[in-house]
Scaffold this active site. Structure first.
Site, PDB file in Angstrom:
ATOM      1  N   ILE A 138      59.389 -67.221 -21.157  1.00 19.30           N
ATOM      2  CA  ILE A 138      60.585 -67.005 -21.964  1.00 19.30           C
ATOM      3  C   ILE A 138      60.792 -65.527 -22.248  1.00 19.30           C
ATOM      4  CG2 ILE A 138      59.469 -67.265 -24.224  1.00 19.30           C
ATOM      5  CD1 ILE A 138      62.968 -68.551 -23.215  1.00 19.30           C
TER       6      ILE A 138
ATOM      7  N   SER B  29      49.906 -58.979 -25.379  1.00 18.99           N
ATOM      8  CA  SER B  29      49.721 -60.249 -24.692  1.00 18.99           C
ATOM      9  C   SER B  29      48.337 -60.271 -24.057  1.00 18.99           C
ATOM     10  CB  SER B  29      50.788 -60.437 -23.606  1.00 18.99           C
ATOM     11  OG  SER B  29      50.599 -61.639 -22.907  1.00 18.99           O
ATOM     12  N   ARG B  30      47.700 -61.443 -24.090  1.00 17.27           N
ATOM     13  CA  ARG B  30      46.386 -61.566 -23.456  1.00 17.27           C
ATOM     14  C   ARG B  30      46.495 -61.591 -21.937  1.00 17.27           C
ATOM     15  NH1 ARG B  30      43.932 -66.777 -26.193  1.00 17.27           N
ATOM     16  NH2 ARG B  30      46.109 -67.402 -25.940  1.00 17.27           N
TER      17      ARG B  30
ATOM     18  N   LYS C  17      62.062 -69.745 -31.047  1.00 14.53           N
ATOM     19  CA  LYS C  17      62.029 -71.132 -31.536  1.00 14.53           C
ATOM     20  C   LYS C  17      60.896 -71.903 -30.865  1.00 14.53           C
ATOM     21  CE  LYS C  17      63.241 -73.481 -27.830  1.00 14.53           C
ATOM     22  NZ  LYS C  17      62.570 -74.679 -27.300  1.00 14.53           N
TER      23      LYS C  17
ATOM     24  N   ASP D 297      60.243 -79.648 -27.770  1.00 18.68           N
ATOM     25  CA  ASP D 297      60.414 -78.219 -27.493  1.00 18.68           C
ATOM     26  C   ASP D 297      61.830 -77.959 -26.974  1.00 18.68           C
ATOM     27  OD1 ASP D 297      59.029 -75.429 -27.046  1.00 18.68           O
ATOM     28  OD2 ASP D 297      60.099 -75.881 -25.184  1.00 18.68           O
TER      29      ASP D 297
END
Length: 307
Positions: free
Chosen positions: A14, A36-37, A90, A168
């Site tokens: 996303i 971010s990992r 969201k 979702d």
């Protein structure tokens, strides 16, 4: 007007598909760092955690959080405690109480919190809301059906506890319904279909009411072929059809209309306005409806699902 320096957290699908392009085209924001990992954005300073990002780039004024809802609360708390403005992809959190707590903490800290619902920014949602405002609503049918393997390939978290499952995408429909219908929505009953090897539902039916109107929602994560993101509203003036996720509208006696979708650019313009005005926007109606559906639902075990 001075641009706002922002960090982006969670460089997954996303973020790459929507947030990065929207920020690149924005007149309001400069994306200066990510956390971010697993992911990085070419040409942007990358870090392994929010804490590392904020420590390395103290000039960051706002953070956009795009990680899955499970575990997001602690990440959001790190941002708010650091005194930065925060935008949430969201759904805003794994539970309603988490989102409520974040709203209180943001208010106390004097920073902006924006819990986004990107589908509300689809091209024809506002037109549907305006048309329905003066009509009697007789019945509403929501059909939100898509292919999990196409839109969420290999994302096991979405069917785990806290992943929301079919809600979702389904919460997108609920975010539109709560925007366009003049009367509040309440949940009457629900049926959740949960794969034998998973925790969250892969399909759901929800019976709701909005004023005197019956509202039937049908969510399915196993739709192949043509995808369905449609809402039909029977009114005293005829049928309104809002299709393609809210980007197309058909009104009685009028030719169908399709606007240009700018969901994420609109979200970031809204975030900039909130930051500059010192406001927040935390509407929890869509996630509350999902929570209510889980509370009253009949659960049915269905065939195991694997990607």
């Amino acid at each position: 007007m001075e641009r706002i320096r922002i960090g982006l957290v969670g460089i997954g699908k996303i973020a790459r598909d929507q947030h990065v392009p929207a920020l690149a085209a924005s007149d309001d924001f400069d994306l200066i760092a990510t956390a971010s990992r697993h992911g990085r954005v070419d040409g942007i300073d990358g870090h392994d955690s929010i804490e590392a990002m904020l420590a390395a780039r103290p000039e960051i004024e706002a953070v956009s959080l795009c990680t899955p809802p499970e575990g997001r609360f602690d990440q959001a708390m790190s941002v708010l405690r650091a005194g930065r403005h925060l935008m949430l992809e969201k759904p805003p959190s794994a539970t309603v109480s988490e989102a409520q707590a974040l709203a209180k903490i943001a208010e106390k800290a004097g920073v902006t919190l924006f819990a986004t619902w990107h589908s509300r920014e689809a091209a024809e949602v506002d037109a549907a809301r305006d048309w329905l405002a003066t009509r009697r609503i007789d019945a509403v049918r929501i059909r939100w059906k898509e292919d999990i393997r196409h839109w969420h390939p290999g994302q096991d978290w979405i069917l785990a506890a806290g992943g929301f499952g079919v809600f979702d995408p389904g919460i997108n429909a609920l975010s539109i319904a709560t925007r366009i219908l003049p009367e509040p929505l309440t949940v009457l009953s629900a049926t959740l279909s949960v794969p034998a090897n998973r925790t969250s539902p892969i399909a759901a039916r929800i019976a709701m009411r909005s004023g005197d109107a019956a509202v039937d929602a049908d969510f399915d994560f196993l739709q192949t072929g043509e995808q369905s993101w449609d809402i039909e509203v029977d009114t005293d003036a005829g049928l309104l059809r809002l299709t393609h996720g809210g980007s197309r509208i058909a009104l009685p006696g009028e030719p169908a209309a399709a606007g240009t979708n700018e969901e994420y650019p609109r979200l970031y313009r809204r975030l900039a306005d909130l930051i500059r005005s010192g406001g927040s926007d935390v509407d929890l109606d869509p996630i509350q409806l999902v929570a209510d559906a889980f509370l009253v639902a009949e659960r049915r075990s269905v065939e195991a699902f694997d990607f």
